[in-house]
Structures are given as structure tokens and as C-alpha cells.
Design a protein around this motif. Structure first.
Motif, short mmCIF file in Angstrom:
data_model
loop_
_atom_site.label_atom_id
_atom_site.label_comp_id
_atom_site.label_asym_id
_atom_site.label_seq_id
_atom_site.Cartn_x
_atom_site.Cartn_y
_atom_site.Cartn_z
N PRO A 59 38.52 1.08 8.03
CA PRO A 59 38.41 2.36 7.31
C PRO A 59 39.78 2.86 6.85
CG PRO A 59 37.15 2.41 9.36
CD PRO A 59 37.91 1.13 9.36
N SER A 60 39.81 3.39 5.63
CA SER A 60 41.09 3.75 5.02
C SER A 60 41.90 4.74 5.86
CB SER A 60 40.83 4.36 3.65
OG SER A 60 40.20 3.41 2.85
N ARG A 76 35.35 5.46 2.30
CA ARG A 76 35.59 5.10 3.70
C ARG A 76 36.39 3.79 3.75
NH1 ARG A 76 30.38 4.53 7.18
NH2 ARG A 76 30.39 6.81 7.05
N PHE A 77 35.99 2.81 2.93
CA PHE A 77 36.75 1.56 2.81
C PHE A 77 37.23 1.50 1.35
CE2 PHE A 77 33.32 0.97 5.87
CZ PHE A 77 34.01 0.58 7.00
N SER A 78 38.43 1.91 1.13
CA SER A 78 38.88 2.08 -0.26
C SER A 78 39.27 0.74 -0.89
CB SER A 78 40.06 3.04 -0.31
OG SER A 78 39.65 4.30 0.19
N ILE A 206 26.60 -11.03 9.06
CA ILE A 206 27.04 -9.88 8.24
C ILE A 206 26.71 -8.59 8.98
CG2 ILE A 206 26.87 -8.73 6.00
CD1 ILE A 206 27.66 -11.56 5.47
N MET A 207 27.71 -7.79 9.19
CA MET A 207 27.53 -6.47 9.80
C MET A 207 27.26 -5.47 8.67
SD MET A 207 27.97 -5.23 12.86
CE MET A 207 28.49 -3.85 13.79
N PRO A 208 26.10 -4.78 8.72
CA PRO A 208 25.85 -3.82 7.63
C PRO A 208 26.82 -2.65 7.74
CG PRO A 208 24.19 -3.61 9.36
CD PRO A 208 25.08 -4.76 9.76
N GLN A 209 27.40 -2.28 6.65
CA GLN A 209 28.43 -1.24 6.71
C GLN A 209 28.40 -0.45 5.42
OE1 GLN A 209 30.47 0.79 8.50
NE2 GLN A 209 31.21 -1.02 9.58
N GLU A 210 27.97 0.78 5.48
CA GLU A 210 27.93 1.60 4.26
C GLU A 210 29.35 2.00 3.87
OE1 GLU A 210 25.39 1.94 2.32
OE2 GLU A 210 24.29 0.70 3.76
#
Ligand code: NAP
Length: 485
Positions: A59-60, A76-78, A206-210
Motif C-alpha cells: 500500500p502506498s 491504495r496501491f498507486s 492470486i490474493m484478491p486485493q481491491e
């Protein structure tokens, strides 16, 4: 004790760690420093990796310097270009930018008569009392040994050398590899191209990550109250600690939870049972670097996407031929085949005491005491060096902790307590024995191929908890260090 010894520093590499070291050295009162950067722009990995869809899966607000929170992060993840802009901005604000010698690749670094003598590709010479190698971890592209690649008539490039002159829209794109990079490219391109063929040698969990965007109100709140960002940084660091503590204990309940989440993601996201089985890994989640993605499974199920699981026989002028004899016709072929993770400071020639060459010492595999320094190479320190905590944690926090540790050693040089400092052979050997022993219990050693593994198949990473790393970095155990002069 008399006057403090003036020290000159050479920092190699102007990426995240190089910029950090210059800032921290100046903060500690060391102003005589130069950063050597072989490229014409700083930014390291974020300068080099510009592929479509690139973002950081940390996360940024955690993937930021602790002393320089950024209220402007968009997500969140830029995305990568924002991260590049962030590092360039920090370098400018902290007066580091002017210390960077661009286009100067250090080719040789030799410890002679108590100082490091540096030589660059352009023939420039310099001297320094201390060298900080901030040369990055995943830097040298791993080019696959696939016959016929030179005969392919379409556009061909490695993911870290993206050719932005190549048109993608409406064309047939092949991607080799299924690591974090390939997954991000797949999601970003599938809606733009006529056909996307993903060549999978090994399936990935794969880990789901919004990845929600920050709203204007949230950004304004961050700007008004920087302490909110600091709190967020702390919370994220704690969350990540839980995760990184889980992966070093393959039998932990947290590890089981991660595996369950990945399995449920696969079961619930992929409709076609044949495709689902092709995408199901045969090893445990997080054995390879865990991939975070909100939409990879959706992307690979689009009608114009194809998962090619048959092995690659060769490349031909018109595309890629599989072992079953099928020709996958392509206009563009992307090698998302990762990096040579054991290269570290090389190809730079580093010569320590008695003509000892780092390349020679590392001929089997790289080692370093606490991943920071090597016996016989005094006053030579690495950030994010060999066998460090690179498994799903913010490398910024790793570098900050390492730099704080290095500064304590440098203080011994400044105060005149010694003129040279390097780890003892005994401490380094013991560290390696304990590290490789502990590495066998980690999730990375549970039976998969990955860039974490060394030539013996032992994970070349920090095998203990991140809390232990923090403790270890808090204060050097001086009995492990040889002080001379
Ligand atoms: P990678 O994880 O090493 O993946 C390389 C891929 O290429 C693997 O799927 C590998 O297959 C495949 N491959 C290699 N040689 C091949 C060959 N000869 N034939 C067929 N397939 C071949 O590389 P990456 O995806 O560039 O990621 C590297 C690391 O960079 C990540 O693990 C992560 O640490 C970092 N990264 C981070 C982010 C982020 O969001 N923070 C994004 C991208 C990358 P096998 O699995 O069968 O070996």
C-alpha cells in the motif's frame, strides 16, 4: 577524543535506497557525498519498469519514506509513474537531486591505502571513505533461453525495457510468464488488444486485493492532518508484520488463512472448470511471491484472452510455437520473465583488502553479514543487499532500518574509534549457518521454483520475523564487527 574525522561518501545508485541514504547522511551531518547513477534519471526500479498496469503491491501509505508521507497518493496501491514522481519530488525537496551524477556508471571500486577508489565507465575517478551500494535487488532482466527469439519478426522486449513506441491497441500480444509483472500487464492490456495469449509455465496463487482510489476529501484530510498518514503508515506496517511473520512459519494459522483466501478466490472467480484446473497451482500459496490482484481472473476469462499452458518449443517469425506444434500468432511478444536476483552490486568490480574480489567471494552465491556488509570489504555497506527481507514487505522500511544501523557504524569512523570497519568472518559464517537453517522452515521452501531460491534451492531471504529484523537493526552487536585503526 579529538576532532571528528571528516568522511566522504560515494553512494551507488539513485533509486529509493540511494536517495534515502543521501537524505539520512545529510541529516546526520555528513555533507560530502556524491550519488553515482548510471541512467540519466533517478528512480531505480520505478524509472525502469514502465509497463502498462504497473503499480506497487505494497500500500502506498506504507511504500513511502516514514519521514515523507504523501497526501497525494491516488490509490491504495498507486501506479508506478506516481511512485517515480514521488521519489523525484523527495530528492528535490531534500536537496539530494543536485548530488546525483547522472550517466555515470561505477565500474570499479577498490579499497587502497584506507580509502575507496572509484572509477566510472566514462573514465572519471573519485575517492571516498565509505561506499554505500544502493544498487537494487531486481535489476538485471532474466532473458529466457527460448530458441528462435531472434527470428521473431514482431516487437519483442522484456517487461523492464518496455518499448512505448510499439502500438498495442487492436493487436495480438503474447506475454511469457505469470509473475506479479505478467499479471499486472494482463489486466491492463486485455481490453485494449485484439488477442492476449499468456504463456504460463507455472500457475500462481492470486490474493484478491481491491484497489480503491482515495477521494478528494480523504486527500484533503491527509494534507490537513499529516499525523493521520503517520498513523496509517504504522497500522499498515503492523498488518504487514502479521503477514510477513506468517510466511516464515509455514505451519502458522495465518498461513492457512492466506491459503484459504487464495483457494476461495480461484474457486469463486473462475467459472470454466478446465481453465480453473489450469490455473490451480500444485504448491502452497506464498511459496512463490504471492500475487495481489483485484482482477486477474476476470481478465484471463475475457473472450479475447487465452491461457497457453503447453510448453514453448520455440519462437518463429510469426509468433510462438508450442511443444504440441501449435503456432500462436503474435504481433508483440513481452518477456515478463523476471530478473537475475543474485546479481546485486555486479557487474561492478569491487576489490577489498588484499586484492579480494567480491565477484570471487560470491562465485557460488552472494553472502553478507545481516545482508549489509562483507568481511574483507571495510566501510562498504549495502542497502537491500543479499539475503534480506524481500518477501512481501516494504523495501523502504527495510532500507530505513538498515540505514539507521549503518549510520551507527559510520559514527565509529567519524568519532575516530576506528578507521575501518567490516564484519568478522566468524559472525558472517554463523549468520549464514543460522539463516540457511531457519530458511528451511519457511513457506518459500515448501516445494516450488522461485527467484527467492539460491543455487541449492535454499531461500536466499531473511527467514525470521520482521520484528526480529527490526530488533537486529536497532543496534549493532559490535563483537561481530572488526574495527581497525
Ligand atoms: P517473476 O516473479 O520471477 O516471474 C517470472 C515469470 O517468468 C514466471 O512465471 C516464470 O515461470 C516465467 N519464466 C521465466 N523463464 C521462463 C521461460 N524460459 N519459459 C517460460 N516462462 C518463464 O518475475 P516478475 O513477475 O517480473 O516479478 C519479480 C518480482 O518483482 C516479484 O516477485 C515482486 O517481488 C516484484 N514485483 C513487484 C510488483 C509489485 O506490485 N510490487 C510488481 C511486479 C514485480 P516459473 O514460475 O515457471 O518459473
Amino acid at each position: 577524543m579529538g576532532a571528528k574525522r571528516p568522511l566522504r561518501f560515494a553512494i551507488i545508485g539513485a533509486g529509493m535506497s540511494g536517495i534515502l541514504s543521501a537524505i539520512k547522511l545529510r541529516e546526520a551531518g555528513f555533507d560530502d557525498l556524491t550519488i553515482y547513477e548510471k541512467a540519466d534519471r533517478l528512480g531505480g526500479t520505478w524509472r525502469e519498469n514502465t509497463y502498462p498496469g504497473i503499480s506497487c503491491d505494497v500500500p502506498s501509505h506504507l511504500y513511502s519514506y516514514s519521514f515523507e508521507p504523501n497526501p497525494a497518493w491516488s490509490h491504495r496501491f498507486s501506479p508506478g509513474d506516481e511512485i517515480q514522481t514521488y521519489f523525484e519530488g523527495v530528492a528535490k525537496r531534500y536537496g539530494v537531486e543536485g548530488r546525483v551524477r547522472r550517466g555515470e556508471e561505477v565500474t570499479r571500486c577498490a579499497f587502497e591505502r584506507g580509502r575507496w577508489r572509484l572509477e566510472t565507465k566514462s573514465g572519471r575517478h573519485d575517492e571516498a571513505d565509505v561506499v554505500i551500494a544502493a544498487t537494487g535487488v531486481l535489476h538485471h532482466p532474466n532473458l529466457p533461453d527460448i530458441p528462435g527469439l531472434d527470428r521473431f519478426e514482431g516487437a519483442l522486449f522484456h517487461s523492464a525495457r518496455w518499448d512505448h513506441g510499439v502500438r498495442l491497441d487492436g493487436r495480438r500480444i503474447g506475454i511469457i510468464g505469470t509473475g506479479s509483472t505478467a499479471v499486472q500487464i494482463t489486466s491492463a492490456l486485455v481490453d485494449r488488444v485484439a488477442k492476449l495469449s499468456l504463456f504460463q509455465r507455472t500457475a500462481q496463487w492470486i490474493m484478491p486485493q481491491e484497489n480503491p482510489a482515495f477521494g478528494e476529501a480523504e486527500k484533503a484530510e491527509f494534507r490537513r492532518h499529516p499525523e493521520t498518514m503517520r498513523r496509517l503508515h504504522g497500522e499498515l506496517a503492523r498488518m504487514f508484520s502479521v503477514f510477513s511473520n506468517a510466511i516464515v512459519d509455514a505451519s502458522s494459522p495465518q498461513m492457512k488463512q492466506i491459503e484459504d483466501t487464495c483457494r476461495a478466490n480461484l474457486e469463486s472467480s473462475v467459472r470454466d472448470p478446465v481453465l480453473r484446473e489450469k490455473l490451480r497451482p500444485s504448491y502452497r500459496a506464498a511459496c512463490k511471491r504471492l500475487i495481489m490482484s483485484p482482477d486477474f481472473y476476470q481478465a484471463i476469462q475475457k473472450p479475447n484472452a487465452e491461457l497457453v499452458t503447453e510448453g514453448i518449443e520455440c519462437a518463429v517469425p510469426g509468433g510462438v510455437r508450442t511443444r504440441g506444434g501449435r503456432l500462436v500468432e503474435l504481433d508483440v511478444l513481452v518477456l515478463a520473465t523476471g530478473f537475475r536476483a543474485d546479481r546485486f552490486v555486479r557487474p561492478m568490480q569491487v576489490i577489498g583488502h588484499d586484492g579480494l574480489e567480491l565477484d570471487e567471494r560470491w562465485s557460488q552465491r552472494p553472502d553478507a553479514y545481516l545482508s549489509i556488509s562483507v568481511p574483507g570489504f571495510p566501510n562498504f555497506f549495502m542497502l537491500n543487499g543479499p539475503n534480506g527481507p524481500v518477501g512481501n514487505f516494504s523495501l523502504i522500511e527495510v532500507a530505513e532500518l538498515q540505514m539507521a544501523y549503518i549510520l551507527q557504524l559510520v559514527e565509529l569512523l567519524r568519532s575516530g574509534r576506528c578507521r575501518e570497519i567490516s564484519p568478522s568472518e566468524e559472525a558472517t559464517r554463523r549468520f549464514e549457518v543460522e539463516r540457511t537453517e531457519a530458511a528451511r522452515n519457511t513457506i518459500w521452501a515448501t516445494g516450488c521454483r522461485s527467484w527467492y531460491l539460491d543455487d541449492r534451492g535454499i531461500p536466499a531471504v531473511w527467514p525470521w520475523t520482521f520484528d526480529r529484523f527490526r530488533e537486529e537493526m536497532a543496534r549493532p552487536k559490535l563483537e561481530a564487527w572488526v574495527q581497525v585503526g
